[in-house]
Design a protein around this motif. Structure first.
Motif, PDB file in Angstrom:
ATOM      1  N   ALA A  79     -43.204   2.228  26.859  1.00 50.75           N
ATOM      2  CA  ALA A  79     -44.974   1.957  27.343  1.00 50.75           C
ATOM      3  C   ALA A  79     -46.251   2.101  26.196  1.00 50.75           C
ATOM      4  CB  ALA A  79     -45.357   2.112  28.137  1.00 50.75           C
ATOM      5  N   SER A  80     -45.632   2.356  25.389  1.00 50.83           N
ATOM      6  CA  SER A  80     -46.711   3.812  24.098  1.00 50.83           C
ATOM      7  C   SER A  80     -47.051   2.930  23.161  1.00 50.83           C
ATOM      8  CB  SER A  80     -46.901   5.316  24.238  1.00 50.83           C
ATOM      9  OG  SER A  80     -45.008   5.626  23.296  1.00 50.83           O
ATOM     10  N   LEU A  81     -45.371   2.271  22.682  1.00 50.28           N
ATOM     11  CA  LEU A  81     -45.658   1.009  21.785  1.00 50.28           C
ATOM     12  C   LEU A  81     -45.797  -0.565  21.947  1.00 50.28           C
ATOM     13  CD1 LEU A  81     -44.225   0.658  19.260  1.00 50.28           C
ATOM     14  CD2 LEU A  81     -42.181  -0.358  20.155  1.00 50.28           C
ATOM     15  N   ARG A  82     -45.363  -0.368  23.648  1.00 54.35           N
ATOM     16  CA  ARG A  82     -46.007  -2.144  23.965  1.00 54.35           C
ATOM     17  C   ARG A  82     -47.690  -2.641  23.396  1.00 54.35           C
ATOM     18  NH1 ARG A  82     -48.357  -5.308  27.915  1.00 54.35           N
ATOM     19  NH2 ARG A  82     -46.784  -6.576  28.199  1.00 54.35           N
ATOM     20  N   PRO A  83     -48.350  -2.075  23.486  1.00 54.25           N
ATOM     21  CA  PRO A  83     -50.100  -2.395  22.913  1.00 54.25           C
ATOM     22  C   PRO A  83     -50.222  -2.908  21.465  1.00 54.25           C
ATOM     23  CG  PRO A  83     -49.815  -0.587  24.813  1.00 54.25           C
ATOM     24  CD  PRO A  83     -48.684  -0.441  23.747  1.00 54.25           C
ATOM     25  N   HIS A  84     -49.124  -2.329  20.929  1.00 55.62           N
ATOM     26  CA  HIS A  84     -49.301  -2.370  19.883  1.00 55.62           C
ATOM     27  C   HIS A  84     -48.556  -3.133  18.916  1.00 55.62           C
ATOM     28  CE1 HIS A  84     -51.619   1.477  19.330  1.00 55.62           C
ATOM     29  NE2 HIS A  84     -50.721   2.179  19.922  1.00 55.62           N
ATOM     30  N   LEU A  85     -47.820  -3.450  20.017  1.00 55.82           N
ATOM     31  CA  LEU A  85     -46.741  -4.768  19.332  1.00 55.82           C
ATOM     32  C   LEU A  85     -47.283  -6.679  19.205  1.00 55.82           C
ATOM     33  CD1 LEU A  85     -43.240  -4.064  21.508  1.00 55.82           C
ATOM     34  CD2 LEU A  85     -44.121  -4.358  19.387  1.00 55.82           C
ATOM     35  N   GLU A  87     -47.799 -10.068  19.564  1.00 51.99           N
ATOM     36  CA  GLU A  87     -47.395 -11.262  21.250  1.00 51.99           C
ATOM     37  C   GLU A  87     -46.738 -11.945  20.958  1.00 51.99           C
ATOM     38  OE1 GLU A  87     -48.727 -12.203  24.182  1.00 51.99           O
ATOM     39  OE2 GLU A  87     -49.819 -11.014  23.319  1.00 51.99           O
ATOM     40  N   LYS A  88     -45.993 -12.786  19.899  1.00 51.40           N
ATOM     41  CA  LYS A  88     -44.540 -13.177  19.374  1.00 51.40           C
ATOM     42  C   LYS A  88     -43.496 -12.126  20.369  1.00 51.40           C
ATOM     43  CE  LYS A  88     -41.829 -15.314  15.734  1.00 51.40           C
ATOM     44  NZ  LYS A  88     -41.578 -15.343  14.680  1.00 51.40           N
ATOM     45  N   THR A  89     -43.809 -10.950  19.830  1.00 51.24           N
ATOM     46  CA  THR A  89     -42.683  -9.424  19.768  1.00 51.24           C
ATOM     47  C   THR A  89     -42.563  -9.635  21.356  1.00 51.24           C
ATOM     48  OG1 THR A  89     -42.809  -9.141  17.696  1.00 51.24           O
ATOM     49  CG2 THR A  89     -41.671  -7.748  19.357  1.00 51.24           C
ATOM     50  N   LEU A  90     -43.743  -9.724  21.995  1.00 51.25           N
ATOM     51  CA  LEU A  90     -44.050  -9.708  23.031  1.00 51.25           C
ATOM     52  C   LEU A  90     -43.390 -10.605  24.494  1.00 51.25           C
ATOM     53  CD1 LEU A  90     -47.277  -7.827  24.373  1.00 51.25           C
ATOM     54  CD2 LEU A  90     -45.240  -6.819  24.481  1.00 51.25           C
ATOM     55  N   GLN A  91     -43.564 -12.091  23.436  1.00 51.90           N
ATOM     56  CA  GLN A  91     -43.145 -12.864  24.348  1.00 51.90           C
ATOM     57  C   GLN A  91     -41.183 -12.666  24.022  1.00 51.90           C
ATOM     58  OE1 GLN A  91     -44.107 -13.960  26.919  1.00 51.90           O
ATOM     59  NE2 GLN A  91     -45.191 -16.342  26.102  1.00 51.90           N
ATOM     60  N   LYS A  92     -40.980 -12.429  23.380  1.00 51.60           N
ATOM     61  CA  LYS A  92     -39.071 -12.435  23.130  1.00 51.60           C
ATOM     62  C   LYS A  92     -38.582 -12.082  23.741  1.00 51.60           C
ATOM     63  CE  LYS A  92     -37.778 -13.099  18.652  1.00 51.60           C
ATOM     64  NZ  LYS A  92     -37.332 -12.624  17.374  1.00 51.60           N
ATOM     65  N   ILE A  93     -39.270 -10.212  23.834  1.00 52.20           N
ATOM     66  CA  ILE A  93     -38.472  -9.207  24.958  1.00 52.20           C
ATOM     67  C   ILE A  93     -39.333  -9.289  25.854  1.00 52.20           C
ATOM     68  CG2 ILE A  93     -38.715  -6.490  25.091  1.00 52.20           C
ATOM     69  CD1 ILE A  93     -39.524  -6.048  21.952  1.00 52.20           C
ATOM     70  N   GLU A  94     -40.145  -9.826  26.336  1.00 51.69           N
ATOM     71  CA  GLU A  94     -40.462 -10.120  27.470  1.00 51.69           C
ATOM     72  C   GLU A  94     -40.767 -10.942  28.248  1.00 51.69           C
ATOM     73  OE1 GLU A  94     -44.371  -7.516  29.010  1.00 51.69           O
ATOM     74  OE2 GLU A  94     -43.503  -5.731  27.639  1.00 51.69           O
ATOM     75  N   PRO A 107     -32.739  -6.857  21.431  1.00 51.97           N
ATOM     76  CA  PRO A 107     -34.349  -6.492  20.421  1.00 51.97           C
ATOM     77  C   PRO A 107     -33.942  -5.451  18.848  1.00 51.97           C
ATOM     78  CG  PRO A 107     -34.305  -5.407  22.376  1.00 51.97           C
ATOM     79  CD  PRO A 107     -32.789  -5.919  21.994  1.00 51.97           C
ATOM     80  N   ARG A 108     -33.056  -5.037  18.829  1.00 51.53           N
ATOM     81  CA  ARG A 108     -32.984  -3.313  17.699  1.00 51.53           C
ATOM     82  C   ARG A 108     -33.861  -4.115  16.660  1.00 51.53           C
ATOM     83  NH1 ARG A 108     -30.556   0.316  17.461  1.00 51.53           N
ATOM     84  NH2 ARG A 108     -28.933   0.396  19.417  1.00 51.53           N
ATOM     85  N   ARG A 109     -33.497  -4.936  15.971  1.00 53.56           N
ATOM     86  CA  ARG A 109     -34.306  -5.311  14.669  1.00 53.56           C
ATOM     87  C   ARG A 109     -35.635  -6.151  15.134  1.00 53.56           C
ATOM     88  NH1 ARG A 109     -32.059  -9.964  13.551  1.00 53.56           N
ATOM     89  NH2 ARG A 109     -33.744 -11.359  13.995  1.00 53.56           N
ATOM     90  N   ASP A 110     -35.743  -6.668  16.253  1.00 55.63           N
ATOM     91  CA  ASP A 110     -37.429  -7.432  16.275  1.00 55.63           C
ATOM     92  C   ASP A 110     -38.312  -5.298  16.526  1.00 55.63           C
ATOM     93  OD1 ASP A 110     -36.116  -9.677  16.081  1.00 55.63           O
ATOM     94  OD2 ASP A 110     -36.143  -9.838  18.103  1.00 55.63           O
ATOM     95  N   LEU A 111     -38.008  -5.054  17.251  1.00 52.71           N
ATOM     96  CA  LEU A 111     -38.172  -3.917  17.502  1.00 52.71           C
ATOM     97  C   LEU A 111     -38.588  -2.903  16.207  1.00 52.71           C
ATOM     98  CD1 LEU A 111     -37.611  -2.132  20.770  1.00 52.71           C
ATOM     99  CD2 LEU A 111     -39.981  -3.099  20.269  1.00 52.71           C
ATOM    100  N   ILE A 112     -37.635  -2.756  14.804  1.00 48.34           N
ATOM    101  CA  ILE A 112     -37.738  -2.212  13.887  1.00 48.34           C
ATOM    102  C   ILE A 112     -38.809  -2.540  12.873  1.00 48.34           C
ATOM    103  CG2 ILE A 112     -36.363  -1.567  12.160  1.00 48.34           C
ATOM    104  CD1 ILE A 112     -34.008  -0.882  13.794  1.00 48.34           C
TER     105      ILE A 112
END
Length: 125
Positions: A79-85, A87-94, A107-112
Motif C-alpha cells: 500500500a505504501s508502494l502503490r501510489p508511486h507505481l 499506471e502500466k505496472t498497476l494495470q499489469k498487477i491489479e 511480478p517480481r521483475r516488474d516491482l524491482i
C-alpha cells in the motif's frame, strides 16, 4: 550627527543582523527538512526491498471475496508502494488476470524495476 550617520550606525546594523539571522535559521530548517525527506524515502525503498520483494514467492490468493490477484496486495508495505507505481505496472498487477504466468518472474521483475525507477527519481541511487 547627520541622518546618514544615524542610519549607518544605529538602524542598518540591527536590521541587517536580524535579516541575516532569520535567513540562516530558515536555510538550516530547509536543509534539515530535505535531509529528513531523503531519509524517509530511503527507508521506504529499503522496506520495499526487504519486506515486499523477499516475500513475493507466497502463493497467489485464491477463493477470496475481494479483487486481490496476489497475496502481497493485502500487505501494508504494498500500500505504501502503490501510489508511486506507474499506471502500466498497476494495470499489469491489479488488472484482470487474463494471462497466466507459467514461467518467468512476474511480478517480481516488474516491482524491482519500479522500485529502481523510484529510487532514481528520488535521487537515492
Amino acid at each position: 550627527m547627520t541622518w546618514l550617520e544615524i542610519l549607518t550606525q544605529f538602524v542598518l546594523p540591527p536590521l541587517l543582523g536580524g535579516a541575516g539571522g532569520i535567513t540562516t535559521v530558515w536555510m538550516a530548517w530547509d536543509v534539515e527538512k530535505r535531509r529528513a525527506r531523503l531519509s524517509r524515502r530511503a527507508q521506504l525503498v529499503d522496506r520495499w526491498r526487504d519486506e515486499l520483494i523477499d516475500r513475493l514467492d507466497e502463493a497467489p490468493v485464491e477463493d477470496r471475496d475481494d479483487d486481490l490477484n496476489f497475496a502481497f496486495m493485502a500487505w501494508p508495505v504494498y500500500a505504501s508502494l502503490r501510489p508511486h507505481l506507474t499506471e502500466k505496472t498497476l494495470q499489469k498487477i491489479e488488472g484482470p488476470q487474463r494471462t497466466i504466468y507459467v514461467l518467468g518472474d512476474f511480478p517480481r521483475r516488474d516491482l524491482i524495476e519500479e522500485i529502481g525507477r523510484i529510487e532514481r527519481l528520488w535521487k537515492l541511487a
